[in-house]
Design a protein around this motif. Structure first.
Motif, PDB file in Angstrom:
ATOM      1  N   VAL A  33       0.855  -1.189   0.000  1.00  0.00           N
ATOM      2  CA  VAL A  33       0.000   0.000   0.000  1.00  0.00           C
ATOM      3  C   VAL A  33       0.891   1.239   0.000  1.00  0.00           C
ATOM      4  O   VAL A  33       1.875   1.307   0.751  1.00  0.00           O
ATOM      5  CB  VAL A  33      -0.895   0.002   1.267  1.00  0.00           C
ATOM      6  CG1 VAL A  33      -1.754   1.249   1.316  1.00  0.00           C
ATOM      7  CG2 VAL A  33      -1.743  -1.256   1.315  1.00  0.00           C
ATOM      8  N   ALA A  34       0.533   2.227  -0.828  1.00  0.00           N
ATOM      9  CA  ALA A  34       1.295   3.474  -0.868  1.00  0.00           C
ATOM     10  C   ALA A  34       1.192   4.181   0.480  1.00  0.00           C
ATOM     11  O   ALA A  34       0.118   4.258   1.075  1.00  0.00           O
ATOM     12  CB  ALA A  34       0.776   4.382  -1.973  1.00  0.00           C
ATOM     13  N   VAL A  35       2.307   4.700   0.975  1.00  0.00           N
ATOM     14  CA  VAL A  35       2.315   5.464   2.216  1.00  0.00           C
ATOM     15  C   VAL A  35       1.742   6.844   1.902  1.00  0.00           C
ATOM     16  O   VAL A  35       2.213   7.513   0.970  1.00  0.00           O
ATOM     17  CB  VAL A  35       3.746   5.571   2.782  1.00  0.00           C
ATOM     18  CG1 VAL A  35       3.797   6.487   3.989  1.00  0.00           C
ATOM     19  CG2 VAL A  35       4.281   4.183   3.126  1.00  0.00           C
ATOM     20  N   PRO A  36       0.699   7.284   2.620  1.00  0.00           N
ATOM     21  CA  PRO A  36       0.069   8.577   2.337  1.00  0.00           C
ATOM     22  C   PRO A  36       1.093   9.723   2.312  1.00  0.00           C
ATOM     23  O   PRO A  36       1.969   9.800   3.165  1.00  0.00           O
ATOM     24  CB  PRO A  36      -0.914   8.756   3.495  1.00  0.00           C
ATOM     25  CG  PRO A  36      -1.225   7.366   3.933  1.00  0.00           C
ATOM     26  CD  PRO A  36       0.063   6.602   3.746  1.00  0.00           C
ATOM     27  N   GLY A  37       0.976  10.551   1.287  1.00  0.00           N
ATOM     28  CA  GLY A  37       1.889  11.675   1.116  1.00  0.00           C
ATOM     29  C   GLY A  37       3.176  11.331   0.398  1.00  0.00           C
ATOM     30  O   GLY A  37       3.947  12.221   0.048  1.00  0.00           O
ATOM     31  N   LEU A  38       3.437  10.050   0.198  1.00  0.00           N
ATOM     32  CA  LEU A  38       4.679   9.613  -0.456  1.00  0.00           C
ATOM     33  C   LEU A  38       4.366   8.697  -1.633  1.00  0.00           C
ATOM     34  O   LEU A  38       5.122   7.807  -1.972  1.00  0.00           O
ATOM     35  CB  LEU A  38       5.588   8.911   0.554  1.00  0.00           C
ATOM     36  CG  LEU A  38       5.926   9.729   1.806  1.00  0.00           C
ATOM     37  CD1 LEU A  38       6.625   8.873   2.828  1.00  0.00           C
ATOM     38  CD2 LEU A  38       6.762  10.939   1.442  1.00  0.00           C
ATOM     39  N   ALA A  39       3.201   8.923  -2.251  1.00  0.00           N
ATOM     40  CA  ALA A  39       2.723   8.028  -3.300  1.00  0.00           C
ATOM     41  C   ALA A  39       3.324   8.321  -4.669  1.00  0.00           C
ATOM     42  O   ALA A  39       3.352   7.448  -5.514  1.00  0.00           O
ATOM     43  CB  ALA A  39       1.200   8.080  -3.387  1.00  0.00           C
ATOM     44  N   ASP A  40       3.808   9.543  -4.902  1.00  0.00           N
ATOM     45  CA  ASP A  40       4.357   9.842  -6.232  1.00  0.00           C
ATOM     46  C   ASP A  40       5.325  11.012  -6.147  1.00  0.00           C
ATOM     47  O   ASP A  40       4.927  12.163  -6.066  1.00  0.00           O
ATOM     48  CB  ASP A  40       3.240  10.165  -7.221  1.00  0.00           C
ATOM     49  CG  ASP A  40       3.742  10.254  -8.657  1.00  0.00           C
ATOM     50  OD1 ASP A  40       4.940  10.028  -8.901  1.00  0.00           O
ATOM     51  OD2 ASP A  40       2.929  10.561  -9.537  1.00  0.00           O
ATOM     52  N   ARG A  41       6.615  10.682  -6.157  1.00  0.00           N
ATOM     53  CA  ARG A  41       7.669  11.700  -6.212  1.00  0.00           C
ATOM     54  C   ARG A  41       8.387  11.486  -7.527  1.00  0.00           C
ATOM     55  O   ARG A  41       8.552  10.357  -7.964  1.00  0.00           O
ATOM     56  CB  ARG A  41       8.657  11.504  -5.059  1.00  0.00           C
ATOM     57  CG  ARG A  41       8.044  11.488  -3.683  1.00  0.00           C
ATOM     58  CD  ARG A  41       8.210  12.763  -2.889  1.00  0.00           C
ATOM     59  NE  ARG A  41       9.470  13.430  -2.977  1.00  0.00           N
ATOM     60  CZ  ARG A  41      10.428  13.387  -2.062  1.00  0.00           C
ATOM     61  NH1 ARG A  41      10.281  12.647  -0.984  1.00  0.00           N
ATOM     62  NH2 ARG A  41      11.538  14.078  -2.220  1.00  0.00           N
TER      63      ARG A  41
END
Length: 74
Positions: A33-41
């Motif tokens: 699961v993507a960690v909230p706030g760190l889903a797309d850098r």
């Protein structure tokens, strides 16, 4: 981790994207699961140090991975 932009011939219209994902139980085949706030850098040019701060502190037994993919520039 150090993120680097795409610099290979044939990929001039691509960007490298990074996502921090977590999983609490690797044994049962559960999904990452993507960690909230760190889903797309993304790193559009050059390189940079990517820091993925996680707050609050994860519980014992939490696993993390960095997912990397190429995507066409918009």
């Amino acid at each position: 981790c150090t993120g680097q932009a795409v610099a290979s011939p044939g990929y001039q219209n691509a960007e490298r994207h990074f996502r921090l994902e977590s999983n609490i139980n690797l044994a049962d085949g559960s999904s990452w699961v993507a960690v909230p706030g760190l889903a797309d850098r993304n790193v559009a040019s050059g390189s940079e140090t990517l820091i993925f701060p996680v707050s609050p502190a994860p519980s014992a037994g939490t696993f993390f991975r960095v997912r990397v993919w190429l995507q066409q520039k918009e």
